[in-house]
Design a protein around this motif. Structure first.
Motif, mmCIF file in Angstrom:
data_model
loop_
_atom_site.group_PDB
_atom_site.id
_atom_site.type_symbol
_atom_site.label_atom_id
_atom_site.label_comp_id
_atom_site.label_asym_id
_atom_site.label_seq_id
_atom_site.Cartn_x
_atom_site.Cartn_y
_atom_site.Cartn_z
ATOM 1 N N LEU A 1 -8.247 -1.920 2.477
ATOM 2 C CA LEU A 1 -8.886 -0.679 2.069
ATOM 3 C C LEU A 1 -10.390 -0.903 1.917
ATOM 4 O O LEU A 1 -10.819 -1.878 1.292
ATOM 5 C CB LEU A 1 -8.313 -0.210 0.726
ATOM 6 C CG LEU A 1 -6.853 0.263 0.711
ATOM 7 C CD1 LEU A 1 -6.444 0.580 -0.725
ATOM 8 C CD2 LEU A 1 -6.660 1.461 1.609
ATOM 9 N N SER B 1 -2.048 -1.542 -4.082
ATOM 10 C CA SER B 1 -3.477 -1.664 -3.767
ATOM 11 C C SER B 1 -4.317 -0.815 -4.706
ATOM 12 O O SER B 1 -5.372 -1.242 -5.187
ATOM 13 C CB SER B 1 -3.734 -1.238 -2.314
ATOM 14 O OG SER B 1 -3.156 -2.151 -1.412
ATOM 15 N N ASN B 2 -3.867 0.405 -4.984
ATOM 16 C CA ASN B 2 -4.616 1.284 -5.892
ATOM 17 C C ASN B 2 -4.610 0.754 -7.315
ATOM 18 O O ASN B 2 -5.612 0.866 -8.036
ATOM 19 C CB ASN B 2 -4.033 2.693 -5.847
ATOM 20 C CG ASN B 2 -4.327 3.393 -4.529
ATOM 21 O OD1 ASN B 2 -5.284 3.047 -3.846
ATOM 22 N ND2 ASN B 2 -3.493 4.360 -4.172
ATOM 23 N N ALA B 3 -3.476 0.166 -7.729
ATOM 24 C CA ALA B 3 -3.415 -0.403 -9.083
ATOM 25 C C ALA B 3 -4.390 -1.568 -9.213
ATOM 26 O O ALA B 3 -5.046 -1.732 -10.256
ATOM 27 C CB ALA B 3 -1.991 -0.861 -9.381
ATOM 28 N N LEU C 1 -7.098 -1.950 -7.380
ATOM 29 C CA LEU C 1 -8.448 -1.419 -7.252
ATOM 30 C C LEU C 1 -9.022 -1.013 -8.603
ATOM 31 O O LEU C 1 -10.221 -1.206 -8.865
ATOM 32 C CB LEU C 1 -8.445 -0.230 -6.290
ATOM 33 C CG LEU C 1 -9.795 0.439 -6.023
ATOM 34 C CD1 LEU C 1 -10.774 -0.558 -5.426
ATOM 35 C CD2 LEU C 1 -9.610 1.629 -5.078
ATOM 36 N N LYS C 2 -8.191 -0.475 -9.470
ATOM 37 C CA LYS C 2 -8.672 -0.076 -10.794
ATOM 38 C C LYS C 2 -9.239 -1.268 -11.561
ATOM 39 O O LYS C 2 -10.249 -1.152 -12.261
ATOM 40 C CB LYS C 2 -7.534 0.571 -11.588
ATOM 41 C CG LYS C 2 -7.065 1.907 -11.017
ATOM 42 C CD LYS C 2 -5.910 2.476 -11.820
ATOM 43 C CE LYS C 2 -5.419 3.791 -11.225
ATOM 44 N NZ LYS C 2 -4.270 4.363 -11.981
ATOM 45 N N GLU D 1 -12.586 -2.258 -9.973
ATOM 46 C CA GLU D 1 -13.662 -1.324 -10.316
ATOM 47 C C GLU D 1 -14.136 -1.510 -11.751
ATOM 48 O O GLU D 1 -15.328 -1.383 -12.042
ATOM 49 C CB GLU D 1 -13.174 0.112 -10.118
ATOM 50 C CG GLU D 1 -12.967 0.485 -8.653
ATOM 51 C CD GLU D 1 -12.359 1.864 -8.492
ATOM 52 O OE1 GLU D 1 -11.653 2.299 -9.433
ATOM 53 O OE2 GLU D 1 -12.571 2.487 -7.442
ATOM 54 N N THR E 1 -12.415 0.436 0.026
ATOM 55 C CA THR E 1 -12.792 0.421 -1.385
ATOM 56 C C THR E 1 -12.566 -0.951 -2.013
ATOM 57 O O THR E 1 -13.301 -1.345 -2.928
ATOM 58 C CB THR E 1 -11.978 1.480 -2.160
ATOM 59 O OG1 THR E 1 -10.595 1.393 -1.762
ATOM 60 C CG2 THR E 1 -12.484 2.873 -1.875
ATOM 61 N N ARG F 1 0.839 -1.194 0.000
ATOM 62 C CA ARG F 1 0.000 0.000 0.000
ATOM 63 C C ARG F 1 0.876 1.246 0.000
ATOM 64 O O ARG F 1 1.948 1.243 0.572
ATOM 65 C CB ARG F 1 -0.908 -0.010 1.243
ATOM 66 C CG ARG F 1 -1.877 -1.178 1.271
ATOM 67 C CD ARG F 1 -2.644 -1.290 2.557
ATOM 68 N NE ARG F 1 -3.526 -0.152 2.772
ATOM 69 C CZ ARG F 1 -4.384 -0.080 3.793
ATOM 70 N NH1 ARG F 1 -4.480 -1.073 4.668
ATOM 71 N NH2 ARG F 1 -5.152 0.976 3.951
ATOM 72 N N PRO F 2 0.416 2.319 -0.678
ATOM 73 C CA PRO F 2 -0.854 2.406 -1.398
ATOM 74 C C PRO F 2 -0.768 2.027 -2.867
ATOM 75 O O PRO F 2 -1.778 1.743 -3.492
ATOM 76 C CB PRO F 2 -1.206 3.879 -1.250
ATOM 77 C CG PRO F 2 0.133 4.574 -1.264
ATOM 78 C CD PRO F 2 1.082 3.641 -0.556
ATOM 79 N N GLY F 3 0.439 2.049 -3.449
ATOM 80 C CA GLY F 3 0.579 1.915 -4.895
ATOM 81 C C GLY F 3 -0.028 0.663 -5.476
ATOM 82 O O GLY F 3 -0.869 0.719 -6.390
#
Length: 326
Positions: A168, A141-143, A145-146, A149, A170, A137-139
């Motif tokens: 997270l 996890s955010n990748a 998440l995309k 989604e 989300t 996290r965060p990189g």
């Protein structure tokens, strides 16, 4: 692939979802570590890909014949529509046994070329992450998440989590939760006994206690004579070891270089032993046990993080157990 014992309700719920024809694109398999979540996820992934390749050819359940192309490809690590994200061995570790602390963003981004194409052998692909707790996290996890989604067509995500509350929000909100519970004592005894046919009843009982509903955790202590550690702790808790003789003996035994695995087991077992004792106490005796438990957990964490002297650590930890006799 044989399913892990226990959690029949979770297995049945996922089987029903598979049979419904409207499988959610992301699943969070959540529960304590070592109870079979990842093993079930791998069996489910194989079956989903097999069903997609040969619709209606297999009977109900999760079995996939040994000669099925899906099984052969997955077991060979070459199925084009199946990916696993796990912690990789450290580059500095030549033995390949020490794993990295996390799953970095580079591993998540390595999925992008896969998602840019349609699945190869059927309309479906599966991505299994063991464990999502380890994703950086965060990189990273955010990748990820995309992709959760806006899931690529035909892709099913199976995420393993030992601590879903730390994820997270989300990520949790994009997944359908499937809970896995600790295994019952009877089943635990059966699993441990089957895996360790040479172990005597005392050792099996000690492993089951240490496992606390997790067969994987219990078997991780195999061969360490955990029954002897439990017996020593029980004796110290019973009489308080006023002469310090039992504590000195235990500390010297676990401080030997050859005893390092048993020392590591002791750091896990001693706080758990105190916690077990606390469950049967009230009033001041309960308060003493809870205080000792908090101190024991902190001491175990410090011993690992700071490489504290083993002999001194065992003696101090056993002193916390001795307070249970007061």
């Amino acid at each position: 692939m044989t399913l892990p014992l226990g959690n029949d309700a979770a297995h049945a719920a996922f089987a029903d979802a598979m049979a419904s024809g409207s499988l959610h694109h992301a699943w969070l398999f959540a529960g304590p570590e070592g109870i079979g979540k990842a093993r079930f996820a791998r069996a489910a992934a194989m079956r989903m890909l097999a069903d997609a390749m040969t619709p209606g050819a297999l009977p109900p359940g999760f079995d996939v014949p040994e000669d099925h192309q899906t099984r052969r490809l997955i077991e060979a690590g070459s199925h084009p529509d199946y990916r696993e994200l796990v912690r990789m061995p450290k580059e500095s570790d030549k033995t390949g046994t020490e794993l990295a602390r996390s799953i970095p963003i580079a591993q998540v981004r390595a999925l992008l070329p896969l998602f840019a194409m349609k699945p190869s052998l059927s309309p479906r692909r599966v991505v299994l992450i063991d464990a999502i707790d380890d994703v950086e996290r965060p990189g990273a996890s955010n990748a990820l998440l995309k992709n959760l989604e806006e899931p690529p067509a035909g892709t099913i995500f199976l995420l393993i989590s030992h601590a879903p509350g730390r994820l997270l929000p989300t990520i949790r909100s994009r997944c359908r939760l499937l809970r896995f519970d600790p295994i019952g004592e009877g089943e635990m005894r059966g699993i441990v006994g089957a895996q360790l046919p040479q172990a005597d009843d005392a050792e099996i009982a000690a492993l089951v206690r240490a496992g606390n509903g997790s067969p994987g955790r219990a078997l991780g202590f195999a061969g360490l004579n955990l029954a002897a550690i439990d017996s020593a702790l029980a004796g110290i808790a019973r009489d308080g070891d006023r002469s310090n003789g039992a504590r000195v003996k235990l500390a010297k035994a676990l401080a030997l270089k050859a005893a390092q695995p048993r020392y590591e087991a002791f750091l896990d077992r001693a706080p758990a032993f105190i916690a077990d004792a606390a469950r049967n106490r009230q009033g001041e005796r309960l308060r003493t046990a809870l205080d000792s438990y908090d101190t024991a957990r902190a001491l175990a964490a410090s011993a690992r993080a700071l490489s504290l002297d083993a002999q001194g650590t065992v003696f101090e930890m056993a002193g916390l157990v001795a307070k249970l006799a007061a």
